[in-house]
Design a protein around this motif. Sequence first.
Motif, PDB file in Angstrom:
ATOM      1  N   UNK A  93     -26.325  54.971  15.727  1.00 40.43           N
ATOM      2  CA  UNK A  93     -26.828  53.671  16.170  1.00 40.43           C
ATOM      3  C   UNK A  93     -28.346  53.710  16.189  1.00 40.43           C
ATOM      4  N   UNK A  94     -28.944  52.871  15.339  1.00 43.59           N
ATOM      5  CA  UNK A  94     -30.401  52.790  15.260  1.00 43.59           C
ATOM      6  C   UNK A  94     -30.934  51.749  16.236  1.00 43.59           C
ATOM      7  N   UNK A 138     -41.613  53.096  16.522  1.00 46.23           N
ATOM      8  CA  UNK A 138     -40.831  54.321  16.656  1.00 46.23           C
ATOM      9  C   UNK A 138     -39.353  53.951  16.618  1.00 46.23           C
ATOM     10  N   UNK A 139     -38.671  54.400  15.587  1.00 48.06           N
ATOM     11  CA  UNK A 139     -37.239  54.154  15.442  1.00 48.06           C
ATOM     12  C   UNK A 139     -36.455  55.309  16.055  1.00 48.06           C
ATOM     13  N   UNK A 140     -35.336  54.975  16.648  1.00 49.17           N
ATOM     14  CA  UNK A 140     -34.458  55.987  17.217  1.00 49.17           C
ATOM     15  C   UNK A 140     -33.062  55.854  16.625  1.00 49.17           C
ATOM     16  N   UNK A 141     -32.371  56.988  16.540  1.00 47.84           N
ATOM     17  CA  UNK A 141     -31.003  57.029  16.021  1.00 47.84           C
ATOM     18  C   UNK A 141     -30.186  57.901  16.960  1.00 47.84           C
ATOM     19  N   UNK A 142     -29.197  57.301  17.594  1.00 50.08           N
ATOM     20  CA  UNK A 142     -28.333  58.011  18.534  1.00 50.08           C
ATOM     21  C   UNK A 142     -27.027  58.365  17.846  1.00 50.08           C
ATOM     22  N   UNK A 143     -26.667  59.636  17.902  1.00 52.63           N
ATOM     23  CA  UNK A 143     -25.458  60.125  17.237  1.00 52.63           C
ATOM     24  C   UNK A 143     -24.359  60.370  18.262  1.00 52.63           C
ATOM     25  N   UNK A 144     -23.127  60.088  17.862  1.00 58.22           N
ATOM     26  CA  UNK A 144     -21.989  60.375  18.718  1.00 58.22           C
ATOM     27  C   UNK A 144     -20.768  60.653  17.866  1.00 58.22           C
ATOM     28  N   UNK A 145     -19.864  61.457  18.412  1.00 60.42           N
ATOM     29  CA  UNK A 145     -18.585  61.704  17.758  1.00 60.42           C
ATOM     30  C   UNK A 145     -18.573  62.804  16.722  1.00 60.42           C
ATOM     31  N   UNK A 146     -19.695  63.485  16.526  1.00 62.17           N
ATOM     32  CA  UNK A 146     -19.707  64.596  15.573  1.00 62.17           C
ATOM     33  C   UNK A 146     -20.805  65.576  15.963  1.00 62.17           C
ATOM     34  N   UNK A 147     -20.736  66.766  15.380  1.00 61.85           N
ATOM     35  CA  UNK A 147     -21.674  67.846  15.719  1.00 61.85           C
ATOM     36  C   UNK A 147     -22.973  67.649  14.947  1.00 61.85           C
TER      37      UNK A 147
END
Length: 116
Positions: free
Chosen positions: A5-6, A19-28
């Motif tokens: 999710x950006x 500043x862009x952010x990317x949140x990761x979930x559900x994987x390593x």
Amino acid sequence: QVQLVESGGGLVQSGGSLRLSCAASGFAVEHYEMSWYSQAPGKAPEVVAIITGAGGSTTYPDSVKGRFTISRDNAKRMVQLQMNNLKPEDSAVYYCNGRTVWNSVWGQGTQVTVSS
């Protein structure tokens, strides 16, 4: 659920920063090479920054070198793109991508618009 999710896009004047952010979930995420791509209307996606899984190596095309910086915090499951000295030609939808040799994950994108 595997997802990226950006956030952080918006409208900025030429010469400004985002500043862009990317949140990761559900994987390593620590096992994934992470990248940011930009896609302008009517054009193919272009990679603007790549960072290895451990964060030890980054790669940029000449068009953004010295202006964009990619970073990651695997503990927080976050990847960020600091964009400085933005130009109107940087206007695009920016996508976060995570990949390994057997998998690729994409976010939904965030719009960046740079006014002249």
